[in-house]
Design an enzyme around this catalytic site. Structure first.
Site, short mmCIF file in Angstrom:
data_model
loop_
_atom_site.label_atom_id
_atom_site.label_comp_id
_atom_site.label_asym_id
_atom_site.label_seq_id
_atom_site.Cartn_x
_atom_site.Cartn_y
_atom_site.Cartn_z
N THR A 123 96.13 -30.93 73.81
CA THR A 123 95.87 -29.77 72.95
C THR A 123 97.02 -28.76 73.00
O THR A 123 97.67 -28.58 74.03
CB THR A 123 94.57 -29.10 73.42
OG1 THR A 123 93.53 -30.06 73.30
CG2 THR A 123 94.22 -27.88 72.59
N PRO A 125 98.55 -24.83 70.97
CA PRO A 125 98.11 -23.67 70.18
C PRO A 125 97.82 -24.05 68.73
O PRO A 125 96.87 -23.56 68.13
CB PRO A 125 99.29 -22.70 70.28
CG PRO A 125 99.96 -23.06 71.57
CD PRO A 125 99.78 -24.53 71.75
N ARG A 267 54.96 -20.49 87.97
CA ARG A 267 54.77 -19.20 87.30
C ARG A 267 53.37 -19.12 86.67
O ARG A 267 52.99 -20.02 85.90
CB ARG A 267 55.84 -19.07 86.21
CG ARG A 267 55.66 -17.93 85.27
CD ARG A 267 56.07 -16.63 85.88
NE ARG A 267 56.07 -15.56 84.88
CZ ARG A 267 56.13 -14.28 85.19
NH1 ARG A 267 56.18 -13.91 86.46
NH2 ARG A 267 56.13 -13.37 84.25
N GLN A 278 50.02 -25.58 76.19
CA GLN A 278 50.59 -26.67 75.39
C GLN A 278 51.94 -26.29 74.77
O GLN A 278 52.79 -27.17 74.57
CB GLN A 278 49.60 -27.10 74.31
CG GLN A 278 48.42 -27.86 74.92
CD GLN A 278 47.48 -28.42 73.88
OE1 GLN A 278 47.44 -27.96 72.74
NE2 GLN A 278 46.70 -29.40 74.27
N GLY A 339 62.20 -14.13 81.01
CA GLY A 339 63.10 -13.11 81.55
C GLY A 339 63.94 -13.66 82.69
O GLY A 339 65.15 -13.37 82.79
N GLU A 362 86.94 -32.51 74.58
CA GLU A 362 87.07 -33.97 74.33
C GLU A 362 86.55 -34.34 72.94
O GLU A 362 85.99 -35.41 72.74
CB GLU A 362 86.44 -34.78 75.46
CG GLU A 362 87.15 -34.46 76.79
CD GLU A 362 86.98 -35.47 77.90
OE1 GLU A 362 86.70 -36.63 77.60
OE2 GLU A 362 87.15 -35.07 79.06
N1 COS Z 1 91.47 -46.44 69.85
C1 COS Z 1 92.64 -47.06 69.55
N2 COS Z 1 93.41 -46.71 68.49
C2 COS Z 1 92.97 -45.71 67.70
C3 COS Z 1 91.77 -45.02 67.96
C4 COS Z 1 91.00 -45.43 69.08
N3 COS Z 1 89.85 -44.83 69.38
N4 COS Z 1 91.60 -44.08 67.03
C5 COS Z 1 92.64 -44.16 66.21
N5 COS Z 1 93.47 -45.15 66.63
C6 COS Z 1 94.71 -45.60 65.99
C7 COS Z 1 94.42 -46.00 64.54
O1 COS Z 1 94.02 -47.35 64.47
C8 COS Z 1 95.75 -45.76 63.86
O2 COS Z 1 96.59 -46.86 64.13
P1 COS Z 1 97.55 -47.46 62.96
O3 COS Z 1 98.49 -46.32 62.62
O4 COS Z 1 98.21 -48.61 63.62
O5 COS Z 1 96.65 -47.80 61.84
C9 COS Z 1 96.31 -44.56 64.62
O6 COS Z 1 95.63 -44.53 65.89
C10 COS Z 1 96.05 -43.27 63.89
O7 COS Z 1 94.66 -43.17 63.71
P2 COS Z 1 94.01 -42.24 62.61
O8 COS Z 1 94.69 -42.49 61.30
O9 COS Z 1 92.55 -42.41 62.68
O10 COS Z 1 94.48 -40.80 63.11
P3 COS Z 1 93.99 -39.39 62.66
O11 COS Z 1 95.11 -38.45 62.78
O12 COS Z 1 93.33 -39.46 61.32
O13 COS Z 1 92.89 -39.09 63.80
C11 COS Z 1 90.95 -38.10 64.78
C12 COS Z 1 91.84 -38.29 63.55
C13 COS Z 1 89.92 -37.09 64.37
C14 COS Z 1 90.29 -39.40 65.15
C15 COS Z 1 91.78 -37.62 65.99
O14 COS Z 1 92.68 -36.61 65.60
C16 COS Z 1 90.90 -37.09 67.12
O15 COS Z 1 90.30 -37.86 67.86
N6 COS Z 1 90.82 -35.77 67.24
C17 COS Z 1 90.09 -35.13 68.33
C18 COS Z 1 90.99 -34.96 69.49
C19 COS Z 1 90.23 -34.45 70.66
O16 COS Z 1 89.24 -35.03 71.10
N7 COS Z 1 90.70 -33.35 71.21
C20 COS Z 1 90.05 -32.77 72.32
C21 COS Z 1 91.04 -32.19 73.24
S1 COS Z 1 91.78 -33.36 74.27
S2 COS Z 1 90.65 -33.24 75.86
#
Ligand code: COS
Length: 385
Positions: A123, A125, A267, A278, A339, A362
């Site tokens: 992550t 900013p 309580r 209930q 409370g 996550e």
């Molecule tokens: N396992 C393996 N490969 C994956 C995958 C998974 N779970 N998810 C995506 N991929 C691969 C895809 O297959 C794709 O590969 P190709 O380019 O070879 O086709 C590539 O990664 C890109 O995937 P995608 O196009 O789905 O990427 P996006 O940018 O659209 O992803 C989401 C969108 C929402 C899935 C992603 O940004 C996400 O998970 N965001 C949340 C992140 C998060 O949880 N943050 C919390 C903080 S970290 S603790």
């Protein structure tokens, strides 16, 4: 792990939770820190090594076993789990899943004992839900890369020995394909930490910014040794992490239901225990139903993971359901205690605040919904269910 050994481990954790962690909860909340002695006891119990393969000195638990142990542990404040959480989960699993043999041999034995603590730096900013939009760069410089950028809300950064850092290493490739995951020792010159974040809850769980200002790492620090694969590594790590989070949600459910039931039976109002009414029973029953549904979903998803099947959809659904469910359970617990539920000394108030993060970290609930629906469509395209 054979059943007998696993039961022994579970009993040990159960005792540790009851005798050591629950009594220390108030101290952790007041000090905003987990005592060093408890961190050491967690090391001694082998808790840092739950998910590290036995060949590297860990306990090598299956996903199902890990989730069950995490469920036990999070009957105590979730903050204790966060001490080991990144080393057991998102901080180490990139190396376990995609690391080279050399990377595994260098890091996993130290992570397994808790001598080293790992932290996952994705992550930023400007990049949260849209993980592929990260702006931290890794600029090639001979045999090295120079990391520049800021990572935000990084759990365990203040105690980390090593970070797995997602950074854009391929300037000509936009989006997810230009990202690599790097293994970066925390004492690398050019790394500094921001101030500790002040949070709504989970006091004692440490998060802060991590700033990379020309931190130099060798090209051999790229997880798996091949640039451009870091986003996929991160996604695999998060798939797995979402099953782990369900274990967290369930441990918190268990505790909240215990506290709710105990209070409702003790309580008295209108001359009888409130548990005999209930409308209170309905609250208890809904929480139990949420807990049982989450348990069934978690066990099924963890088994599917252990069978080596793809769990992107299932893990997202599990994370979504379990984090929302424990939010409902916490809300009902406050309502049952009335409370007292709003007062810090009854603990449910703290759980109510702590649990809120589960719907966010996550991957937010909304991101889980997106992942579920996209995967449904992909599977339909392939003619699968
Ligand atoms: N396992 C393996 N490969 C994956 C995958 C998974 N779970 N998810 C995506 N991929 C691969 C895809 O297959 C794709 O590969 P190709 O380019 O070879 O086709 C590539 O990664 C890109 O995937 P995608 O196009 O789905 O990427 P996006 O940018 O659209 O992803 C989401 C969108 C929402 C899935 C992603 O940004 C996400 O998970 N965001 C949340 C992140 C998060 O949880 N943050 C919390 C903080 S970290 S603790």
């Amino acid at each position: 792990m054979d059943t007998e050994t696993f039961d022994l481990l579970r009993d040990t954790v159960r005792r540790f939770v009851a005798e050591r962690l629950i009594p220390a909860e108030d101290e952790v909340e007041a000090a905003d820190a987990v005592p060093a002695a408890i961190v050491q006891e967690m090391r001694d119990l082998g808790l840092f090594g739950l998910s590290i393969p036995e060949s590297y000195g860990g306990l090598g638990l299956s996903m199902l076993e890990e989730a069950r142990i995490i469920r036990e542990l999070t009957r105590a404040s979730v903050v204790f789990r966060s001490v080991i959480g990144t080393t057991v989960g998102i901080g180490s699993q990139g190396i376990v899943i995609d690391g080279t043999e050399e990377q595994k041999a260098t890091w996993l034995p130290r992570l397994a004992t808790g001598e080293a603590i790992s932290s996952f730096a994705l992550t930023e900013p400007g990049a949260g839900s849209d993980a592929a939009s990260i702006a931290t760069v890794a600029v090639r410089d001979g045999d090295n890369y120079r990391l520049r950028g800021t990572k935000r809300y990084i759990t365990n950064a203040p105690r980390a020995t090593v970070f797995t850092v997602m950074a854009r290493s391929e300037p000509d490739v936009s989006g997810s394909g230009g990202i690599s995951s790097f293994i970066v020792p925390a004492d690398t010159p050019g790394i500094s930490l921001g101030r500790p974040d002040k949070k709504m809850g989970q006091r004692g769980a440490l998060t802060c910014d991590v700033i990379f200002d020309d931190a130099i790492v060798p090209a051999s620090a790229i997880i798996g040794g091949v640039p451009g694969r870091g986003f996929k590594t991160a996604m695999k790590v998060l798939d797995r992490g979402r099953v782990h989070i369900a274990g967290v949600a369930l441990g918190m459910c268990d505790r909240l239901i215990d506290e709710s039931l105990r209070y409702a039976r003790e309580r008295k109002q209108f001359g009888q225990p409130i548990a005999s009414f209930q409308l209170i029973q309905a609250l208890l029953a809904d929480s139990k139903t949420d807990e049982l549904a989450t348990t069934a979903l978690m066990e099924a998803t963890a088994r599917r993971f252990d069978e080596g099947k793809n769990v992107s959809l299932e893990a997202a659904a599990l994370k979504y359901f379990s984090s929302e469910a424990v939010g409902r359970v916490a809300d009902r617990a406050v309502q049952i205690l009335g409370g007292a539920g709003y007062m810090a000394e009854y603990k449910v108030e703290r759980f109510y605040r702590d649990v809120r993060l589960l719907r966010i970290y996550e991957g937010t609930s909304q991101i889980q919904q997106v992942i579920i629906a996209r995967e449904m469509m992909r599977r339909a395209d392939r003619g699968e269910q």
